[in-house]
Design a protein around this motif. Structure first.
Motif, mmCIF file in Angstrom:
data_model
loop_
_atom_site.group_PDB
_atom_site.id
_atom_site.type_symbol
_atom_site.label_atom_id
_atom_site.label_comp_id
_atom_site.label_asym_id
_atom_site.label_seq_id
_atom_site.Cartn_x
_atom_site.Cartn_y
_atom_site.Cartn_z
ATOM 1 N N UNK A 110 31.356 1.406 -41.655
ATOM 2 C CA UNK A 110 30.652 2.857 -41.469
ATOM 3 C C UNK A 110 29.915 2.615 -40.094
ATOM 4 N N UNK A 111 31.020 2.376 -39.037
ATOM 5 C CA UNK A 111 30.432 2.437 -37.149
ATOM 6 C C UNK A 111 30.788 3.836 -37.157
ATOM 7 N N UNK A 112 32.223 4.632 -38.100
ATOM 8 C CA UNK A 112 32.402 6.612 -37.407
ATOM 9 C C UNK A 112 31.071 7.159 -38.451
ATOM 10 N N UNK A 113 30.563 6.632 -39.447
ATOM 11 C CA UNK A 113 29.012 7.576 -39.965
ATOM 12 C C UNK A 113 27.927 7.166 -38.587
ATOM 13 N N UNK A 114 27.344 5.449 -38.422
ATOM 14 C CA UNK A 114 26.719 5.481 -37.275
ATOM 15 C C UNK A 114 27.036 6.347 -36.293
ATOM 16 N N UNK A 115 27.823 6.164 -35.701
ATOM 17 C CA UNK A 115 28.412 6.814 -34.237
ATOM 18 C C UNK A 115 27.516 8.329 -34.343
ATOM 19 N N UNK A 116 28.158 9.110 -35.496
ATOM 20 C CA UNK A 116 28.050 10.733 -35.976
ATOM 21 C C UNK A 116 26.804 10.547 -36.204
ATOM 22 N N UNK A 117 26.001 9.817 -36.895
ATOM 23 C CA UNK A 117 24.394 9.774 -36.444
ATOM 24 C C UNK A 117 23.534 9.848 -35.212
ATOM 25 N N UNK A 118 24.327 8.543 -34.430
ATOM 26 C CA UNK A 118 23.240 8.023 -33.036
ATOM 27 C C UNK A 118 23.518 9.696 -32.136
ATOM 28 N N UNK A 119 25.111 10.258 -32.279
ATOM 29 C CA UNK A 119 25.565 11.165 -31.575
ATOM 30 C C UNK A 119 24.420 12.692 -31.546
ATOM 31 N N UNK A 120 24.569 12.588 -33.302
ATOM 32 C CA UNK A 120 23.753 13.968 -33.481
ATOM 33 C C UNK A 120 22.052 13.638 -33.257
#
Ligand code: ZN
Length: 270
Positions: A110-120
């Motif tokens: 789930x790391x990639x999804x979390x990173x995308x959410x934080x970035x956005x």
């Protein structure tokens, strides 16, 4: 002395004249003070107690919401693992961690999804901050012990302290943080973990968009009887986009989603 206690009764009629009356006034004064002190002490806040949470309530609520959403075809998947006060971490649970930000780590799936959410979220000119992520059994134990000690220092019995603490910090072995699929995210401008966290720009953005990345607000208000945990407008759990969409739009919690059987699909979700 007389004037001091006389003021409890009537500022115009000051000290009682007889010793008997003076004793009665003192007794009443202390009695009232003790009543007020004990009364406020016994009800310092409204917290769900774990001994009031039962599976009976869980099943009742599930059937009540049964016509509004579609249950998953298969709940035996890694992203829907249910960990709560009644369902401890699977004994064979193993995890492959990935770092996200400084000092934080989650299940790599789930790391990639979390990173995308934080970035956005940051791209929307907001300042989200992950303040807790994967926890070991030892970390969870020390957090729980600290919460119990806090209640003990306030005068609660050990049973009360442990029950109340468990609704705020999950019992070791029953925390989603140990799964590696949960994160606590706060607004950098307001980092206090309390219900007013929901009013921060970061939480408003996350509550609206988190499902798009496969996350849900795991402990919604008025679902504490089902989740066993108080309202936490900062704790997000990865369940995958498909589940997150249904759970968020139907206004249900993970317990309801994975505990359900046949459901009808409303037009808005199909
Ligand atoms: Zn959390």
């Amino acid at each position: 002395m007389d004037n001091k206690f006389g003021s409890f009764i009537d500022s115009k009629r000051r000290a009682p004249r007889s010793w008997a009356l003076r004793s009665l006034v003192l007794l009443l004064g202390f009695g009232c003070a003790a009543f007020l002190l004990l009364g406020s002490y016994a009800h310092p806040c409204i917290l769900p107690r774990t001994n009031q949470l039962s599976k009976t309530v869980l099943h009742t609520s599930i059937s009540r919401t049964s016509s509004h959403w579609q249950a998953p075809k298969d709940t035996n998947v890694w992203n829907l693992v249910l960990v709560n006060p009644w369902n401890p971490l699977p004994e064979d649970h193993s995890i492959s961690l990935k770092q996200v930000g400084s000092g934080q780590a989650v299940d790599q799936r789930c790391a990639q999804a979390l990173q995308a959410m934080m970035d956005d979220c940051r791209a929307a000119n907001l300042s989200p901050l992950i303040c807790s992520s994967y926890r070991t059994q030892e970390t969870q134990q020390s957090l729980y012990d600290a919460q119990v000690n806090d209640f003990l220092s306030q005068g609660y019995s050990r049973d009360e302290a442990e029950s109340m603490a468990a609704t705020i910090v999950a019992l070791p072995g029953t925390s989603e943080h140990q799964l590696g699929l949960a994160v606590d995210i706060v607004d950098q401008n307001y980092q206090i973990l309390e219900s007013s966290q929901e009013d921060t720009p970061v939480q408003r953005w996350l509550m609206e968009h988190c499902w798009e990345y496969g996350f849900i607000l795991r402990y919604p208000e008025e679902k504490s009887d089902l989740t066993g945990i108080i309202y936490e407008p900062w704790h997000y759990r990865y369940v995958g986009v498909e589940a997150a969409k249904v759970i968020t739009q139907a206004g249900i919690c993970l317990e309801e989603y994975v505990g359900a059987t046949a459901k009808a699909v409303p037009d808005s979700l199909s």
